[in-house]
Design a protein around this motif. Structure first.
Motif, PDB file in Angstrom:
ATOM      1  N   TYR A  74       0.832  -1.199   0.000  1.00  0.00           N
ATOM      2  CA  TYR A  74       0.000   0.000   0.000  1.00  0.00           C
ATOM      3  C   TYR A  74       0.868   1.251   0.000  1.00  0.00           C
ATOM      4  CZ  TYR A  74      -4.513   2.260   0.854  1.00  0.00           C
ATOM      5  OH  TYR A  74      -5.663   2.999   0.717  1.00  0.00           O
ATOM      6  N   ALA A  75       1.913   1.261   0.824  1.00  0.00           N
ATOM      7  CA  ALA A  75       2.817   2.418   0.898  1.00  0.00           C
ATOM      8  C   ALA A  75       3.503   2.665  -0.439  1.00  0.00           C
ATOM      9  CB  ALA A  75       3.853   2.202   1.997  1.00  0.00           C
ATOM     10  N   ILE A  76       3.947   1.593  -1.093  1.00  0.00           N
ATOM     11  CA  ILE A  76       4.606   1.738  -2.399  1.00  0.00           C
ATOM     12  C   ILE A  76       3.632   2.311  -3.425  1.00  0.00           C
ATOM     13  CG2 ILE A  76       5.688   0.470  -4.297  1.00  0.00           C
ATOM     14  CD1 ILE A  76       6.703  -1.529  -2.182  1.00  0.00           C
ATOM     15  N   GLY A  77       2.393   1.820  -3.403  1.00  0.00           N
ATOM     16  CA  GLY A  77       1.388   2.324  -4.325  1.00  0.00           C
ATOM     17  C   GLY A  77       1.065   3.791  -4.091  1.00  0.00           C
ATOM     18  N   LEU A  78       1.052   4.193  -2.832  1.00  0.00           N
ATOM     19  CA  LEU A  78       0.772   5.590  -2.512  1.00  0.00           C
ATOM     20  C   LEU A  78       1.819   6.525  -3.108  1.00  0.00           C
ATOM     21  CD1 LEU A  78      -0.309   5.171   1.214  1.00  0.00           C
ATOM     22  CD2 LEU A  78      -1.790   5.784  -0.700  1.00  0.00           C
ATOM     23  N   LEU A  79       3.062   6.093  -3.080  1.00  0.00           N
ATOM     24  CA  LEU A  79       4.149   6.924  -3.594  1.00  0.00           C
ATOM     25  C   LEU A  79       4.258   6.900  -5.112  1.00  0.00           C
ATOM     26  CD1 LEU A  79       7.073   6.347  -1.072  1.00  0.00           C
ATOM     27  CD2 LEU A  79       5.931   8.511  -1.566  1.00  0.00           C
ATOM     28  N   PHE A  80       4.026   5.729  -5.707  1.00  0.00           N
ATOM     29  CA  PHE A  80       4.349   5.559  -7.116  1.00  0.00           C
ATOM     30  C   PHE A  80       3.145   5.395  -8.046  1.00  0.00           C
ATOM     31  CE2 PHE A  80       8.128   4.133  -4.779  1.00  0.00           C
ATOM     32  CZ  PHE A  80       9.082   4.966  -5.359  1.00  0.00           C
ATOM     33  N   LEU A  81       1.940   5.191  -7.498  1.00  0.00           N
ATOM     34  CA  LEU A  81       0.757   5.037  -8.340  1.00  0.00           C
ATOM     35  C   LEU A  81      -0.267   6.158  -8.160  1.00  0.00           C
ATOM     36  CD1 LEU A  81       0.095   1.173  -8.120  1.00  0.00           C
ATOM     37  CD2 LEU A  81       1.348   2.446  -9.866  1.00  0.00           C
ATOM     38  N   VAL A  82      -0.566   6.514  -6.914  1.00  0.00           N
ATOM     39  CA  VAL A  82      -1.586   7.541  -6.665  1.00  0.00           C
ATOM     40  C   VAL A  82      -1.254   8.880  -7.323  1.00  0.00           C
ATOM     41  CG1 VAL A  82      -2.769   8.892  -4.877  1.00  0.00           C
ATOM     42  CG2 VAL A  82      -2.408   6.440  -4.563  1.00  0.00           C
ATOM     43  N   PRO A  83       0.013   9.354  -7.309  1.00  0.00           N
ATOM     44  CA  PRO A  83       0.309  10.647  -7.947  1.00  0.00           C
ATOM     45  C   PRO A  83      -0.058  10.697  -9.428  1.00  0.00           C
ATOM     46  CG  PRO A  83       2.132   9.999  -6.531  1.00  0.00           C
ATOM     47  CD  PRO A  83       1.191   8.814  -6.597  1.00  0.00           C
ATOM     48  N   LEU A  84      -0.183   9.550 -10.082  1.00  0.00           N
ATOM     49  CA  LEU A  84      -0.542   9.538 -11.493  1.00  0.00           C
ATOM     50  C   LEU A  84      -1.958  10.053 -11.733  1.00  0.00           C
ATOM     51  CD1 LEU A  84       1.034   6.139 -12.610  1.00  0.00           C
ATOM     52  CD2 LEU A  84       1.990   8.436 -12.803  1.00  0.00           C
ATOM     53  N   GLY A  85      -2.765  10.124 -10.662  1.00  0.00           N
ATOM     54  CA  GLY A  85      -4.112  10.669 -10.797  1.00  0.00           C
ATOM     55  C   GLY A  85      -4.128  12.130 -11.184  1.00  0.00           C
ATOM     56  N   ASP A  86      -3.036  12.846 -10.934  1.00  0.00           N
ATOM     57  CA  ASP A  86      -2.933  14.249 -11.345  1.00  0.00           C
ATOM     58  C   ASP A  86      -2.397  14.390 -12.768  1.00  0.00           C
ATOM     59  OD1 ASP A  86      -3.864  15.304  -8.939  1.00  0.00           O
ATOM     60  OD2 ASP A  86      -1.871  15.323  -8.032  1.00  0.00           O
ATOM     61  N   ARG A  87      -2.135  13.275 -13.431  1.00  0.00           N
ATOM     62  CA  ARG A  87      -1.491  13.323 -14.752  1.00  0.00           C
ATOM     63  C   ARG A  87      -2.281  12.609 -15.838  1.00  0.00           C
ATOM     64  NH1 ARG A  87       2.907  10.212 -17.270  1.00  0.00           N
ATOM     65  NH2 ARG A  87       4.159  11.585 -18.589  1.00  0.00           N
ATOM     66  N   PHE A  88      -2.975  11.519 -15.481  1.00  0.00           N
ATOM     67  CA  PHE A  88      -3.666  10.708 -16.475  1.00  0.00           C
ATOM     68  C   PHE A  88      -5.176  10.728 -16.260  1.00  0.00           C
ATOM     69  CE2 PHE A  88       0.547   8.529 -16.316  1.00  0.00           C
ATOM     70  CZ  PHE A  88       0.913   8.775 -17.624  1.00  0.00           C
ATOM     71  N   ASP A  89      -5.887  10.208 -17.237  1.00  0.00           N
ATOM     72  CA  ASP A  89      -7.334  10.031 -17.146  1.00  0.00           C
ATOM     73  C   ASP A  89      -7.635   9.153 -15.931  1.00  0.00           C
ATOM     74  OD1 ASP A  89      -9.953   8.869 -17.463  1.00  0.00           O
ATOM     75  OD2 ASP A  89      -9.928   9.533 -19.538  1.00  0.00           O
ATOM     76  N   ARG A  90      -8.321   9.716 -14.954  1.00  0.00           N
ATOM     77  CA  ARG A  90      -8.561   8.979 -13.704  1.00  0.00           C
ATOM     78  C   ARG A  90      -9.440   7.750 -13.921  1.00  0.00           C
ATOM     79  NH1 ARG A  90      -8.364  14.354 -11.170  1.00  0.00           N
ATOM     80  NH2 ARG A  90      -6.746  14.322  -9.565  1.00  0.00           N
ATOM     81  N   LYS A  91     -10.370   7.818 -14.844  1.00  0.00           N
ATOM     82  CA  LYS A  91     -11.228   6.659 -15.104  1.00  0.00           C
ATOM     83  C   LYS A  91     -10.406   5.462 -15.567  1.00  0.00           C
ATOM     84  CE  LYS A  91     -15.042   4.968 -17.941  1.00  0.00           C
ATOM     85  NZ  LYS A  91     -16.055   5.303 -18.963  1.00  0.00           N
ATOM     86  N   LYS A  92      -9.538   5.670 -16.552  1.00  0.00           N
ATOM     87  CA  LYS A  92      -8.714   4.570 -17.053  1.00  0.00           C
ATOM     88  C   LYS A  92      -7.789   4.043 -15.963  1.00  0.00           C
ATOM     89  CE  LYS A  92      -8.714   6.188 -21.856  1.00  0.00           C
ATOM     90  NZ  LYS A  92      -7.890   6.716 -22.974  1.00  0.00           N
ATOM     91  N   LEU A  93      -7.251   4.958 -15.174  1.00  0.00           N
ATOM     92  CA  LEU A  93      -6.332   4.564 -14.110  1.00  0.00           C
ATOM     93  C   LEU A  93      -7.035   3.711 -13.065  1.00  0.00           C
ATOM     94  CD1 LEU A  93      -3.313   5.185 -13.664  1.00  0.00           C
ATOM     95  CD2 LEU A  93      -4.019   7.077 -12.169  1.00  0.00           C
ATOM     96  N   VAL A  94      -8.230   4.125 -12.676  1.00  0.00           N
ATOM     97  CA  VAL A  94      -9.002   3.386 -11.669  1.00  0.00           C
ATOM     98  C   VAL A  94      -9.370   1.999 -12.175  1.00  0.00           C
ATOM     99  CG1 VAL A  94     -11.257   3.304 -10.516  1.00  0.00           C
ATOM    100  CG2 VAL A  94      -9.887   5.389 -10.421  1.00  0.00           C
ATOM    101  N   ILE A  95      -9.855   1.904 -13.412  1.00  0.00           N
ATOM    102  CA  ILE A  95     -10.268   0.604 -13.954  1.00  0.00           C
ATOM    103  C   ILE A  95      -9.068  -0.337 -14.073  1.00  0.00           C
ATOM    104  CG2 ILE A  95     -11.188  -0.557 -15.996  1.00  0.00           C
ATOM    105  CD1 ILE A  95     -13.025   1.863 -16.374  1.00  0.00           C
ATOM    106  N   ALA A  96      -7.909   0.202 -14.464  1.00  0.00           N
ATOM    107  CA  ALA A  96      -6.707  -0.634 -14.548  1.00  0.00           C
ATOM    108  C   ALA A  96      -6.348  -1.204 -13.176  1.00  0.00           C
ATOM    109  CB  ALA A  96      -5.544   0.186 -15.097  1.00  0.00           C
ATOM    110  N   HIS A  97      -6.431  -0.377 -12.138  1.00  0.00           N
ATOM    111  CA  HIS A  97      -6.157  -0.858 -10.779  1.00  0.00           C
ATOM    112  C   HIS A  97      -7.120  -1.969 -10.375  1.00  0.00           C
ATOM    113  CE1 HIS A  97      -3.525   2.596 -10.291  1.00  0.00           C
ATOM    114  NE2 HIS A  97      -3.212   2.185  -9.081  1.00  0.00           N
ATOM    115  N   LEU A  98      -8.395  -1.789 -10.691  1.00  0.00           N
ATOM    116  CA  LEU A  98      -9.401  -2.776 -10.301  1.00  0.00           C
ATOM    117  C   LEU A  98      -9.162  -4.121 -10.989  1.00  0.00           C
ATOM    118  CD1 LEU A  98     -12.607  -0.521 -10.384  1.00  0.00           C
ATOM    119  CD2 LEU A  98     -11.319  -1.272  -8.374  1.00  0.00           C
ATOM    120  N   LEU A  99      -8.852  -4.092 -12.280  1.00  0.00           N
ATOM    121  CA  LEU A  99      -8.638  -5.341 -13.011  1.00  0.00           C
ATOM    122  C   LEU A  99      -7.372  -6.059 -12.565  1.00  0.00           C
ATOM    123  CD1 LEU A  99      -9.684  -4.221 -16.611  1.00  0.00           C
ATOM    124  CD2 LEU A  99     -10.985  -5.634 -14.997  1.00  0.00           C
TER     125      LEU A  99
END
Length: 403
Positions: A74-99
């Motif tokens: 979770y900590a690694i994801g917070l640092l290296f994945l969550v910040p991408l929400g300010d850069r990419f389409d959040r819908k695509k990012l969320v669906i990719a995480h879920l799958l």
């Protein structure tokens, strides 16, 4: 007259702008439900530790490493994945995480040994940060005066996921074994990803297309430039160390009392107070009462360890203590997020990611410390340590409340 008409039309435009920026109740519910399912994957393990230990032939004393692996991911994801929400389409990012979560949960369900399970749970934790992407997304959709309320509503889904995870996972484990818990979770994540793909529109990129490295480095810069992030982050580390200490270790004395998984999981329902606090905490922050509410909640958190320590004497007192603890923790948590996002809303994803690193670190440290303390000195040692951590949080708040 023309001026008055101009003012009226301007005020109407302002109101329409605010209303257009508010997410609908349907979207808020979808975000809350998705957060609940994602976070449940992190906490579903806690009532299962004894069963996993017996199934994989592992000493109970080191089962805290399963919780630690999840929180580390979770900590690694917070640092290296969550910040991408300010850069990419959040819908695509969320669906990719879920799958991808579907695959990680399936791997956990099929794990033949502890090492494989630890690797799978690391990935489960890594991808569960989709909940924080959704919190930041909801904050961006909300008008400034309603941001705390919306964040609180979405966070209430996270709290609901935490408490239902223990109850549901315990029930499923009693009926079909611990592996069925993760298979069920995988199916639910697949279903919610399909709903998200159908319901949510695409989102615009929030920032210029900077490099990934620059985006990650900007997260570390926030630790330096945002004092509110540092102060609220330290509080989060302490309160979630407390939270993890009680929920990670509580299953052990309850199991020693010969309670089945279903009954142990039902203690999580006492945490419904946490969901209530999550919805109220955002309102208090919107009304400018966040600082005072934080202090009162931290005092309540410290006192909660008195009834919690009575677990072996009275289960009713344990329930009262859990209600107090969950209410206090979630109140402070929602206020923290509302305050840090309010200072720099355009960096919502990076701020939430940076802030939640403190949460993840506190949860990991609390979980491993609690299991070791219980193995060495029993339940009362866990309670003494928890009360000490709570008192430290209260003292820190008192010392920094004016700065």
């Amino acid at each position: 007259m023309c001026c008055a008409a101009g003012k009226d039309s301007g005020s109407r435009a302002d109101r329409l702008s605010v209303e257009a920026s508010m997410p609908s109740s349907r979207i808020v519910f979808l975000f809350s439900l998705t957060c609940a399912l994602a976070v449940a994957n992190v906490y579903a393990t806690q009532p299962l530790l004894e069963s996993i230990s017996a199934s994989l032939h592992v000493s109970p004393g080191i089962m805290g490493t399963v919780v630690t692996a999840t929180q580390t991911g979770y900590a690694i994801g917070l640092l290296f994945l969550v910040p991408l929400g300010d850069r990419f389409d959040r819908k695509k990012l969320v669906i990719a995480h879920l799958l991808l979560s579907v695959l990680a949960l399936t791997a956990a369900a099929l794990a033949p040994n502890l090492i494989t399970l630890l690797c799978a749970m690391l990935l489960v934790g890594l991808l569960a940060v989709v909940a924080q992407l959704l919190v930041a997304w909801a904050a961006m959709l909300a008008a400034p005066g309603q941001r705390g309320q919306v964040v609180g509503s979405v966070t209430s889904g996270i709290v609901t996921g935490i408490l239902l995870a223990r109850f549901v996972s315990g029930t499923i484990a009693d009926m079909a074994g611990w592996r069925a818990v993760y298979l069920t979770a995988a199916c639910l994540m697949l279903l919610i990803s399909l709903v998200m793909a159908k319901v949510m529109p695409a989102t615009a990129t929030q920032l210029p297309r900077t490099s990934y490295l620059s985006q990650i480095l900007s997260v570390f810069q926030l630790f330096i430039t945002e004092p509110q992030l540092r102060k609220r982050g330290i509080l989060t580390l302490l309160i979630f160390a407390d939270f993890s200490m009680v929920w990670t270790s509580m299953v052990m004395p309850l199991s020693a009392m010969s309670l089945p998984h279903t009954q142990i999981g039902m203690f999580g329902l006492a945490g419904i107070a946490g969901a209530l606090a999550a919805s109220r905490g955002g309102l208090w922050a919107d009304k400018g009462m966040g600082q005072r509410a934080s202090g009162l909640a931290l005092a309540l958190l410290t006192l909660s360890w008195l009834p919690i320590a009575c677990l072996q004497v009275s289960l009713l007192l344990l329930v009262i203590g859990v209600i107090m603890l969950d209410f206090a923790v979630q109140t402070v948590h929602v206020i923290n997020q509302s305050l840090i996002i309010a200072g720099k809303p355009n960096a919502a994803s990076r701020l939430v990611g940076a802030y939640m690193c403190f949460y993840s670190l506190g949860s990991a440290l609390g979980g491993i410390a609690a299991t070791q303390l219980y193995a060495l000195w029993g339940w009362y040692s866990v309670c003494y340590a928890g009360a000490f951590v709570s008192a430290c949080a209260l003292i820190f708040w008192f010392g920094t409340r004016q700065s």
